[in-house]
Design an enzyme around this catalytic site. Sequence first.
Site, short mmCIF file in Angstrom:
data_model
loop_
_atom_site.label_atom_id
_atom_site.label_comp_id
_atom_site.label_asym_id
_atom_site.label_seq_id
_atom_site.Cartn_x
_atom_site.Cartn_y
_atom_site.Cartn_z
N GLY A 31 0.80 -1.22 0.00
CA GLY A 31 0.00 0.00 0.00
C GLY A 31 0.83 1.27 0.00
O GLY A 31 2.03 1.25 -0.27
N HIS A 37 3.95 1.16 -8.18
CA HIS A 37 2.94 0.11 -7.93
C HIS A 37 1.95 0.03 -9.09
O HIS A 37 1.55 -1.06 -9.51
CB HIS A 37 2.15 0.43 -6.65
CG HIS A 37 2.94 0.39 -5.38
ND1 HIS A 37 3.11 1.49 -4.59
CD2 HIS A 37 3.59 -0.63 -4.76
CE1 HIS A 37 3.83 1.16 -3.52
NE2 HIS A 37 4.14 -0.12 -3.60
N SER A 186 7.49 3.83 -1.17
CA SER A 186 6.58 4.35 -0.13
C SER A 186 7.40 4.99 0.99
O SER A 186 6.94 5.93 1.64
CB SER A 186 5.74 3.21 0.45
OG SER A 186 5.07 2.52 -0.59
P1 AMP Z 1 5.99 -2.52 -1.67
O1 AMP Z 1 4.62 -1.96 -1.51
O2 AMP Z 1 7.08 -1.52 -1.45
O3 AMP Z 1 6.19 -3.82 -0.94
O4 AMP Z 1 6.14 -2.89 -3.20
C1 AMP Z 1 5.19 -3.69 -3.84
C2 AMP Z 1 5.70 -4.06 -5.21
O5 AMP Z 1 5.93 -2.87 -5.96
C3 AMP Z 1 7.02 -4.81 -5.19
O6 AMP Z 1 7.01 -5.84 -6.18
C4 AMP Z 1 8.01 -3.74 -5.51
O7 AMP Z 1 9.20 -4.24 -6.12
C5 AMP Z 1 7.23 -2.90 -6.48
N1 AMP Z 1 7.80 -1.55 -6.54
C6 AMP Z 1 8.08 -0.75 -5.49
N2 AMP Z 1 8.66 0.41 -5.90
C7 AMP Z 1 8.74 0.32 -7.26
C8 AMP Z 1 9.26 1.17 -8.28
N3 AMP Z 1 9.81 2.36 -7.99
N4 AMP Z 1 9.19 0.75 -9.56
C9 AMP Z 1 8.64 -0.47 -9.85
N5 AMP Z 1 8.14 -1.31 -8.93
C10 AMP Z 1 8.20 -0.94 -7.66
#
Ligand code: AMP
Length: 281
Positions: A31, A37, A186
């Site tokens: 989130g 995302h 985030s």
């Molecule tokens: P998180 O909410 O941070 O656990 O991320 C959820 C998903 O989004 C994970 O697969 C992350 O690798 C991906 N994600 C987070 N930041 C980025 C970004 N800047 N570019 C691409 N994917 C991202």
Amino acid sequence: MEIIRTVQGMQEYSENRRTGKQRIGLAPTMGYLHRGHLSLVRMAKEQAEVVVMSIFVNPTQFGPDEDLTSYPRSFEKDCQAAESAGVDAIFAPEADEIYRKGFQTYVSLKDLPAHLCGLSRPIHFRGVATVVAKLFNCVRPHVAVFGQKDYQQLLVIRRMALDLNFDIEIIGAPILREPDGLAMSSRNVYLTESQRKSARALNQALERARALVHSGITDAEQVIREAAEFIQSHPETEIDYIAITDPETLDDMTTIDRTALMALAVRVGKARLIDNRMIGE
Ligand code: AMP
């Protein structure tokens, strides 16, 4: 867009879609959504008729001194952003729905967690692999999309899916960045204005390393040293690690004579930020 809170509700939703011969894509998140995302959602939509986004701040992947309780949350805003991006259902269970009383089964990998982030976050990848296995069993997707920003996580999930025979295609999505190069995260919300400036050094260090290797330098130690000096010249930065590794095994490379992964984790104020890129291609 449906908002689903229970495991049973999620499984029923997916069972109905599968009976209707619809392909299901999953984008797992914690989130506090940003454009990174939403890019996962776009990729999932290219592969599947139905896209499920999970929003779950997974307690088992946070160490005791980490930011589980302060992790940023914005559920209402996330729902709006997800719906605009074309998400069909959000799976947002409470922690005690996912981890029922008496829970005691974990998924852990032998080698991949013994590198990079796993060294300073010893239980992290066990938590990640466990929750993703559970999400796979709740959502039963045909395809799941993970960001390359969490490169080690992507490898862990691919390996787990293979080892445990999950019949799910795992797709890696490119890193989305702010206009000045900072990888979207985030956790960027933790940064003060001056820390936000210092945070640019992560991507800049990776770019400089790539240019060094491009100019003919192959000594990994030298490339790492120069990156470390560059980052340390920015206020309020504290390096957790900078590594140059084999992109598949994550074993350290000493000579950059083929494509290598350069990955780093740096504390900037309260935020522990990660970034990576391929060098020596
Ligand atoms: P998180 O909410 O941070 O656990 O991320 C959820 C998903 O989004 C994970 O697969 C992350 O690798 C991906 N994600 C987070 N930041 C980025 C970004 N800047 N570019 C691409 N994917 C991202």
